[in-house]
Design a protein around this motif. Structure first.
Motif, PDB file in Angstrom:
ATOM      1  N   PRO A 180      10.588  11.604   9.304  1.00  0.00           N
ATOM      2  CA  PRO A 180      11.169  10.954   8.121  1.00  0.00           C
ATOM      3  C   PRO A 180      10.078  10.280   7.279  1.00  0.00           C
ATOM      4  N   ALA A 181      10.247  10.282   5.965  1.00  0.00           N
ATOM      5  CA  ALA A 181       9.251   9.701   5.078  1.00  0.00           C
ATOM      6  C   ALA A 181       9.037   8.222   5.400  1.00  0.00           C
ATOM      7  N   LEU A 182       7.762   7.830   5.477  1.00  0.00           N
ATOM      8  CA  LEU A 182       7.365   6.439   5.743  1.00  0.00           C
ATOM      9  C   LEU A 182       8.099   5.862   6.952  1.00  0.00           C
ATOM     10  N   MET A 183       8.125   6.638   8.017  1.00  0.00           N
ATOM     11  CA  MET A 183       8.927   6.279   9.181  1.00  0.00           C
ATOM     12  C   MET A 183       8.458   5.005   9.878  1.00  0.00           C
ATOM     13  N   ASP A 184       7.214   4.602   9.674  1.00  0.00           N
ATOM     14  CA  ASP A 184       6.695   3.399  10.339  1.00  0.00           C
ATOM     15  C   ASP A 184       6.412   2.275   9.352  1.00  0.00           C
ATOM     16  N   VAL A 185       7.081   2.301   8.195  1.00  0.00           N
ATOM     17  CA  VAL A 185       6.923   1.252   7.187  1.00  0.00           C
ATOM     18  C   VAL A 185       8.277   0.605   6.941  1.00  0.00           C
ATOM     19  N   LYS A 186       8.305  -0.731   6.927  1.00  0.00           N
ATOM     20  CA  LYS A 186       9.518  -1.436   6.537  1.00  0.00           C
ATOM     21  C   LYS A 186       9.673  -1.281   5.030  1.00  0.00           C
ATOM     22  N   VAL A 187      10.767  -0.675   4.590  1.00  0.00           N
ATOM     23  CA  VAL A 187      10.911  -0.389   3.164  1.00  0.00           C
ATOM     24  C   VAL A 187      11.907  -1.336   2.516  1.00  0.00           C
ATOM     25  N   LEU A 207       0.831  -1.204   0.000  1.00  0.00           N
ATOM     26  CA  LEU A 207       0.000   0.000   0.000  1.00  0.00           C
ATOM     27  C   LEU A 207       0.867   1.256   0.000  1.00  0.00           C
ATOM     28  N   ALA A 208       1.979   1.234   0.748  1.00  0.00           N
ATOM     29  CA  ALA A 208       2.854   2.405   0.794  1.00  0.00           C
ATOM     30  C   ALA A 208       3.424   2.720  -0.583  1.00  0.00           C
ATOM     31  N   LEU A 209       3.832   1.691  -1.324  1.00  0.00           N
ATOM     32  CA  LEU A 209       4.381   1.926  -2.656  1.00  0.00           C
ATOM     33  C   LEU A 209       3.298   2.433  -3.603  1.00  0.00           C
ATOM     34  N   LEU A 210       2.109   1.858  -3.527  1.00  0.00           N
ATOM     35  CA  LEU A 210       1.000   2.335  -4.355  1.00  0.00           C
ATOM     36  C   LEU A 210       0.628   3.774  -3.986  1.00  0.00           C
ATOM     37  N   ALA A 211       0.678   4.085  -2.699  1.00  0.00           N
ATOM     38  CA  ALA A 211       0.322   5.433  -2.240  1.00  0.00           C
ATOM     39  C   ALA A 211       1.347   6.461  -2.694  1.00  0.00           C
ATOM     40  N   LEU A 212       2.626   6.093  -2.621  1.00  0.00           N
ATOM     41  CA  LEU A 212       3.669   7.012  -3.033  1.00  0.00           C
ATOM     42  C   LEU A 212       3.618   7.269  -4.534  1.00  0.00           C
ATOM     43  N   VAL A 227      14.752   8.076  -0.291  1.00  0.00           N
ATOM     44  CA  VAL A 227      15.985   8.857  -0.450  1.00  0.00           C
ATOM     45  C   VAL A 227      15.729  10.082  -1.327  1.00  0.00           C
ATOM     46  N   ARG A 228      14.987   9.886  -2.421  1.00  0.00           N
ATOM     47  CA  ARG A 228      14.671  11.011  -3.314  1.00  0.00           C
ATOM     48  C   ARG A 228      13.914  12.103  -2.577  1.00  0.00           C
ATOM     49  N   LEU A 229      12.911  11.727  -1.805  1.00  0.00           N
ATOM     50  CA  LEU A 229      12.126  12.710  -1.062  1.00  0.00           C
ATOM     51  C   LEU A 229      12.976  13.421  -0.020  1.00  0.00           C
ATOM     52  N   GLU A 230      13.817  12.679   0.682  1.00  0.00           N
ATOM     53  CA  GLU A 230      14.662  13.291   1.706  1.00  0.00           C
ATOM     54  C   GLU A 230      15.668  14.252   1.082  1.00  0.00           C
ATOM     55  N   GLU A 231      16.196  13.901  -0.101  1.00  0.00           N
ATOM     56  CA  GLU A 231      17.108  14.812  -0.798  1.00  0.00           C
ATOM     57  C   GLU A 231      16.381  16.085  -1.212  1.00  0.00           C
ATOM     58  N   GLN A 232      15.159  15.926  -1.705  1.00  0.00           N
ATOM     59  CA  GLN A 232      14.374  17.101  -2.068  1.00  0.00           C
ATOM     60  C   GLN A 232      14.105  17.970  -0.851  1.00  0.00           C
ATOM     61  N   ARG A 233      13.826  17.315   0.269  1.00  0.00           N
ATOM     62  CA  ARG A 233      13.564  18.064   1.507  1.00  0.00           C
ATOM     63  C   ARG A 233      14.782  18.909   1.900  1.00  0.00           C
ATOM     64  N   MET A 234      15.975  18.313   1.800  1.00  0.00           N
ATOM     65  CA  MET A 234      17.189  19.060   2.156  1.00  0.00           C
ATOM     66  C   MET A 234      17.407  20.237   1.213  1.00  0.00           C
ATOM     67  N   THR A 235      17.164  20.013  -0.083  1.00  0.00           N
ATOM     68  CA  THR A 235      17.327  21.095  -1.055  1.00  0.00           C
ATOM     69  C   THR A 235      16.366  22.240  -0.771  1.00  0.00           C
ATOM     70  N   VAL A 236      15.120  21.894  -0.476  1.00  0.00           N
ATOM     71  CA  VAL A 236      14.113  22.914  -0.170  1.00  0.00           C
ATOM     72  C   VAL A 236      14.502  23.680   1.095  1.00  0.00           C
ATOM     73  N   LEU A 237      14.993  22.967   2.090  1.00  0.00           N
ATOM     74  CA  LEU A 237      15.409  23.618   3.334  1.00  0.00           C
ATOM     75  C   LEU A 237      16.569  24.588   3.082  1.00  0.00           C
ATOM     76  N   LEU A 255      14.493   3.885  -2.590  1.00  0.00           N
ATOM     77  CA  LEU A 255      14.898   4.895  -3.568  1.00  0.00           C
ATOM     78  C   LEU A 255      13.970   6.105  -3.513  1.00  0.00           C
ATOM     79  N   ASP A 256      12.666   5.857  -3.363  1.00  0.00           N
ATOM     80  CA  ASP A 256      11.715   6.962  -3.266  1.00  0.00           C
ATOM     81  C   ASP A 256      11.917   7.755  -1.989  1.00  0.00           C
TER      82      ASP A 256
END
Length: 279
Positions: A143-150, A30-35, A159-169, A156-157
């Motif tokens: 952190p993104a999907l902090m309560d989901v085993k990934v 569900l997490a992958l489908l949701a993302l 990491v991408r989101l976290e990198e975007q977050r750092m850039t935006v910050l 990869l998704d």
């Protein structure tokens, strides 16, 4: 109406009812489908996320079972809704698609706000950039999907989101620096520099904020802390950008922007920091 939140703990609701399963593997599906909401995720991609390269013989059948379980959860959430679960979690083109409006998915909201804020930043509209980028960052609850085993697909998704977050910050802080909010930024940047002791951009921003607000000695101390961390952990000296910023402060020079010392704006140290932390 389906609401999906992945920027922190994972929630997916229809109305007031959650349809997030507690079991780890259906939760991953569900997490992958949701993302990837409103985009088809192929069955092989879902199986790679769950099992990696070690696919069991029953992988395809087990995945179908997980989809059926998710649809049952959806049916319970949609008890008073005319929409059927199969119209929300759709089988399509050799894979599956979770229907959700972009404005109801926090990751997609974040990316849209970040893009708008980035355009304002590049155009020199710092007030608008600070506002939009700040709103984008405000969507994060951890952190993104902090309560989901990934698995490796979701990783990869994330990491991408976290990198975007750092850039935006980084951009939001730069916009605030250009707006002259130096003193206001010092506490936030002090925490960021402590959490990321080898992140050159946060150090440069902290040095600039301190220097502009009269804390020259503290700005020089921040540089020395970064240098010590880089030398000790990586055997590297700070980049030429940081060294030139440091020299300008020692000389009492005026400078427009910490970024003016390095037009290439390398993030090598930041990437190395992330790798070291992940290890």
């Amino acid at each position: 109406m389906t609401d999906i939140m992945v920027l922190g703990s994972f929630t997916a609701t229809c109305g007031q009812s959650s349809f997030v399963p507690t079991a780890a593997k259906p939760r991953q599906v569900l997490a992958l489908l949701a993302l990837q909401a409103d985009r088809v995720v192929t069955a092989p991609t879902l199986m790679e996320e769950i099992w990696g390269e070690e696919l069991p013989r029953s992988a395809a059948t087990t995945l179908q079972t997980y989809i059926l379980q998710l649809r049952r959860k959806l049916s319970a959430a949609l008890e008073c809704d005319a929409v059927e679960a199969k119209d929300v979690l759709v089988t399509l083109h050799g894979g599956y698609l979770l229907r959700a409006r972009p404005e109801r998915v926090d990751a997609q909201q974040f990316e849209r706000m970040a893009a708008s804020g980035g355009r304002a930043f590049e155009a020199g509209d710092d007030r608008t950039a600070s506002q939009l980028l700040g709103q984008a960052l405000g969507l994060w609850r951890g952190p993104a999907l902090m309560d989901v085993k990934v698995g490796r697909v979701l990783q990869l998704d994330v990491v991408r989101l976290e990198e975007q977050r750092m850039t935006v910050l980084e951009r939001r802080i730069d916009a605030d620096l250009r707006l002259g909010r130096h003193g206001e930024l010092v506490p936030e940047l002090s925490v960021l520099a402590a959490r990321h002791p080898m992140h050159e951009t946060f150090c440069a921003q902290l040095m600039t904020a301190l220097y502009r607000s009269g804390g020259v000695c503290r700005a020089l101390d921040a540089y020395q802390r970064l240098r010590s961390a880089l030398v000790k952990e990586l055997g590297l000296e700070p980049s030429q950008r940081l060294q030139r910023l440091h020299q300008a402060m020692l000389s009492g020079e005026e400078f427009a922007d910490h970024r003016s010392f390095d037009t290439a704006h390398s993030r090598t140290a930041a990437r190395l920091t992330n790798r070291t932390t992940a290890a």
